[in-house]
Scaffold this motif. Structure first.
Motif, PDB file in Angstrom:
ATOM      1  N   SER A   4     -45.328  56.975 -26.973  1.00  0.00           N
ATOM      2  CA  SER A   4     -46.467  56.303 -26.341  1.00  0.00           C
ATOM      3  C   SER A   4     -46.109  55.654 -25.011  1.00  0.00           C
ATOM      4  CB  SER A   4     -47.051  55.241 -27.278  1.00  0.00           C
ATOM      5  OG  SER A   4     -46.117  54.192 -27.483  1.00  0.00           O
ATOM      6  N   HIS A   5     -44.826  55.535 -24.707  1.00  0.00           N
ATOM      7  CA  HIS A   5     -44.375  54.941 -23.451  1.00  0.00           C
ATOM      8  C   HIS A   5     -43.562  55.981 -22.692  1.00  0.00           C
ATOM      9  CE1 HIS A   5     -45.513  51.407 -25.657  1.00  0.00           C
ATOM     10  NE2 HIS A   5     -45.366  50.661 -24.578  1.00  0.00           N
ATOM     11  N   SER A   6     -43.985  56.262 -21.473  1.00  0.00           N
ATOM     12  CA  SER A   6     -43.281  57.254 -20.661  1.00  0.00           C
ATOM     13  C   SER A   6     -43.337  56.843 -19.197  1.00  0.00           C
ATOM     14  CB  SER A   6     -43.894  58.636 -20.847  1.00  0.00           C
ATOM     15  OG  SER A   6     -45.248  58.629 -20.455  1.00  0.00           O
ATOM     16  N   ALA A   7     -42.481  57.480 -18.412  1.00  0.00           N
ATOM     17  CA  ALA A   7     -42.420  57.175 -16.982  1.00  0.00           C
ATOM     18  C   ALA A   7     -42.015  58.413 -16.203  1.00  0.00           C
ATOM     19  CB  ALA A   7     -41.424  56.056 -16.719  1.00  0.00           C
ATOM     20  N   VAL A   8     -42.384  58.437 -14.946  1.00  0.00           N
ATOM     21  CA  VAL A   8     -41.952  59.474 -14.012  1.00  0.00           C
ATOM     22  C   VAL A   8     -41.429  58.771 -12.766  1.00  0.00           C
ATOM     23  CG1 VAL A   8     -42.646  61.410 -12.561  1.00  0.00           C
ATOM     24  CG2 VAL A   8     -43.594  61.180 -14.867  1.00  0.00           C
ATOM     25  N   VAL A   9     -40.242  59.145 -12.337  1.00  0.00           N
ATOM     26  CA  VAL A   9     -39.652  58.628 -11.108  1.00  0.00           C
ATOM     27  C   VAL A   9     -39.665  59.781 -10.106  1.00  0.00           C
ATOM     28  CG1 VAL A   9     -37.642  57.543 -10.058  1.00  0.00           C
ATOM     29  CG2 VAL A   9     -38.177  57.095 -12.461  1.00  0.00           C
ATOM     30  N   SER A  10     -40.283  59.569  -8.952  1.00  0.00           N
ATOM     31  CA  SER A  10     -40.392  60.606  -7.918  1.00  0.00           C
ATOM     32  C   SER A  10     -39.478  60.281  -6.750  1.00  0.00           C
ATOM     33  CB  SER A  10     -41.827  60.697  -7.401  1.00  0.00           C
ATOM     34  OG  SER A  10     -42.702  61.046  -8.440  1.00  0.00           O
ATOM     35  N   PHE A  11     -38.954  61.313  -6.121  1.00  0.00           N
ATOM     36  CA  PHE A  11     -38.075  61.179  -4.966  1.00  0.00           C
ATOM     37  C   PHE A  11     -38.669  62.025  -3.843  1.00  0.00           C
ATOM     38  CE2 PHE A  11     -35.789  60.701  -8.904  1.00  0.00           C
ATOM     39  CZ  PHE A  11     -35.124  59.499  -8.718  1.00  0.00           C
ATOM     40  N   SER A  12     -39.507  61.401  -3.012  1.00  0.00           N
ATOM     41  CA  SER A  12     -40.237  62.112  -1.964  1.00  0.00           C
ATOM     42  C   SER A  12     -39.539  61.965  -0.623  1.00  0.00           C
ATOM     43  CB  SER A  12     -41.653  61.565  -1.848  1.00  0.00           C
ATOM     44  OG  SER A  12     -42.319  61.655  -3.086  1.00  0.00           O
TER      45      SER A  12
END
Length: 120
Positions: free
Chosen positions: A104-112
């Motif tokens: 139920s807990h998630s994350a996305v880390v982006s490197f733009s």
């Protein structure tokens, strides 16, 4: 709801609730290329716990899963749609956070890529 504030390292862009979910976006600028920022995040934040005081990290499955001690929180890296992103999800919140539903807990880390480095 839109929130903004200037912080020395991080800028909170917005938090939104809808149907029991919360979305938070935080951005910071880094003066390194995206590949270097991604590698540093995996080493510091994922493998070593990101500097959380009193926390140890146990890596499993070739670094794809980790357990944060002493709370026994288990997380796993998950596939994302872009190579420039890292996703992860809580698979077991441990005994102290037993009310948290696995997944139920998630994350996305982006490197733009940006002109002077990376936006993370």
């Amino acid at each position: 709801m839109l929130l903004s504030r200037d912080w020395p390292l991080l800028g909170l862009l917005f938090a939104r609730t809808s149907a029991g979910s919360v979305e938070v976006r935080v951005a910071t600028q880094l003066a390194v290329p995206p590949a270097d920022a991604r590698a540093a995040w995996l080493d510091y934040a994922w493998a070593r716990g990101g500097g959380l005081p009193g926390t140890a990290t146990l890596l499993e499955d070739g670094g794809q899963s980790r357990t944060l001690l002493p709370v026994f929180l288990k997380e796993r890296l998950v596939a994302t749609q872009a190579e420039s992103e890292i996703g992860y999800s809580v698979t077991d919140a441990g005994p102290a956070l037993a009310d948290v539903v696995p997944g139920s807990h998630s994350a996305v880390v982006s490197f733009s890529p940006r002109r002077d480095g990376t936006e993370m």
